[in-house]
Write a protein that holds these residues in place. Structure first.
Motif, PDB file in Angstrom:
ATOM      1  N   GLY A  55       0.779  -1.236   0.000  1.00 14.18           N
ATOM      2  CA  GLY A  55       0.000   0.000   0.000  1.00 14.18           C
ATOM      3  C   GLY A  55       0.809   1.284   0.000  1.00 14.18           C
ATOM      4  O   GLY A  55       0.268   2.349   0.264  1.00 14.18           O
ATOM      5  N   CYS A  56       2.095   1.196  -0.304  1.00 13.39           N
ATOM      6  CA  CYS A  56       2.921   2.411  -0.408  1.00 13.39           C
ATOM      7  C   CYS A  56       2.687   3.002  -1.805  1.00 13.39           C
ATOM      8  O   CYS A  56       3.541   2.932  -2.689  1.00 13.39           O
ATOM      9  N   THR A  57       1.515   3.577  -1.997  1.00  8.19           N
ATOM     10  CA  THR A  57       1.062   4.007  -3.318  1.00  8.19           C
ATOM     11  C   THR A  57       1.836   5.193  -3.879  1.00  8.19           C
ATOM     12  O   THR A  57       1.789   5.439  -5.083  1.00  8.19           O
ATOM     13  N   SER A  58       2.548   5.926  -3.064  1.00  5.56           N
ATOM     14  CA  SER A  58       3.330   7.073  -3.540  1.00  5.56           C
ATOM     15  C   SER A  58       4.799   6.738  -3.765  1.00  5.56           C
ATOM     16  O   SER A  58       5.551   7.562  -4.279  1.00  5.56           O
ATOM     17  N   LEU A  59       5.217   5.539  -3.383  1.00  6.63           N
ATOM     18  CA  LEU A  59       6.626   5.160  -3.442  1.00  6.63           C
ATOM     19  C   LEU A  59       7.130   5.096  -4.880  1.00  6.63           C
ATOM     20  O   LEU A  59       6.604   4.350  -5.700  1.00  6.63           O
ATOM     21  N   GLU A  60       8.158   5.888  -5.160  1.00 10.79           N
ATOM     22  CA  GLU A  60       8.803   5.912  -6.472  1.00 10.79           C
ATOM     23  C   GLU A  60      10.213   5.377  -6.305  1.00 10.79           C
ATOM     24  O   GLU A  60      11.089   6.076  -5.803  1.00 10.79           O
ATOM     25  N   ALA A  61      10.412   4.137  -6.690  1.00 10.17           N
ATOM     26  CA  ALA A  61      11.721   3.510  -6.522  1.00 10.17           C
ATOM     27  C   ALA A  61      11.871   2.349  -7.488  1.00 10.17           C
ATOM     28  O   ALA A  61      10.887   1.791  -7.948  1.00 10.17           O
ATOM     29  N   ASP A  62      13.113   2.008  -7.760  1.00 10.12           N
ATOM     30  CA  ASP A  62      13.411   0.790  -8.499  1.00 10.12           C
ATOM     31  C   ASP A  62      13.271  -0.362  -7.508  1.00 10.12           C
ATOM     32  O   ASP A  62      13.890  -0.341  -6.440  1.00 10.12           O
TER      33      ASP A  62
END
Length: 160
Positions: free
Chosen positions: A63-70
């Motif tokens: 649910g980390c819907t904002s997480l921008e990561a590889d």
């Protein structure tokens, strides 16, 4: 550790001791439900973190819907040790994570020698990933037939 912390926007560890003296024994639900978490840098999962039982990496980023990561930066660089590592929900609904190298992802997960359990929702809802490169058994859309054989190092031991 940070489960459902809506105020957590970024997390920066250091490359050798991410959590200091508060290091969790497993990564079960560490960032679960942190819906405003956008960046994680220098996440280091120590080699001695336990990976046995049924809740090891379960729902870690669920649910980390904002997480921008590889996604590769969110997995232990040394791989998983132990048996029966549960991965269900690990990245569920992390709609902004990407993958720079699907071959490496496969080698770290479904092609690795580690026995994973409960994997069916690991990547469910990860709409920024190419789900055609992730087996259905891991929450992707690819046939599980894409799993390649693992190259195993063969060693002969001679007793003197």
């Amino acid at each position: 550790m940070f489960s459902t912390c809506e105020n957590l926007v970024s997390f920066e560890g250091d490359s050798q001791n991410t959590f200091g003296s508060r290091r969790p024994a497993t990564f079960h639900q560490v960032f679960d439900g942190c819906k405003n978490l956008k960046t994680i840098t220098n996440l280091y999962v120590p080699v001695d973190v336990r990976y046995s039982g049924h809740s090891d990496y379960f729902n870690t980023f669920y649910g980390c819907t904002s997480l921008e990561a590889d996604v590769l930066t969110l997995l232990p660089w040394h791989g998983f040790f132990g048996v029966n590592v549960a991965m269900d929900g690990t990245f569920t609904n992390c709609s902004k994570i990407t993958c720079s190298d699907y071959k490496m992802l496969a080698d770290m997960l479904w092609n690795s020698a580690t026995k994973f359990t409960k994997t069916s929702t690991a990547f469910k809802g990860c709409t920024s990933l190419d789900l055609t490169k992730i087996p259905r058994s891991w929450g992707g859309t690819a046939s599980d037939d894409i799993i390649e054989s693992i190259d195993v190092l063969k060693t002969t031991v001679t007793t003197l």
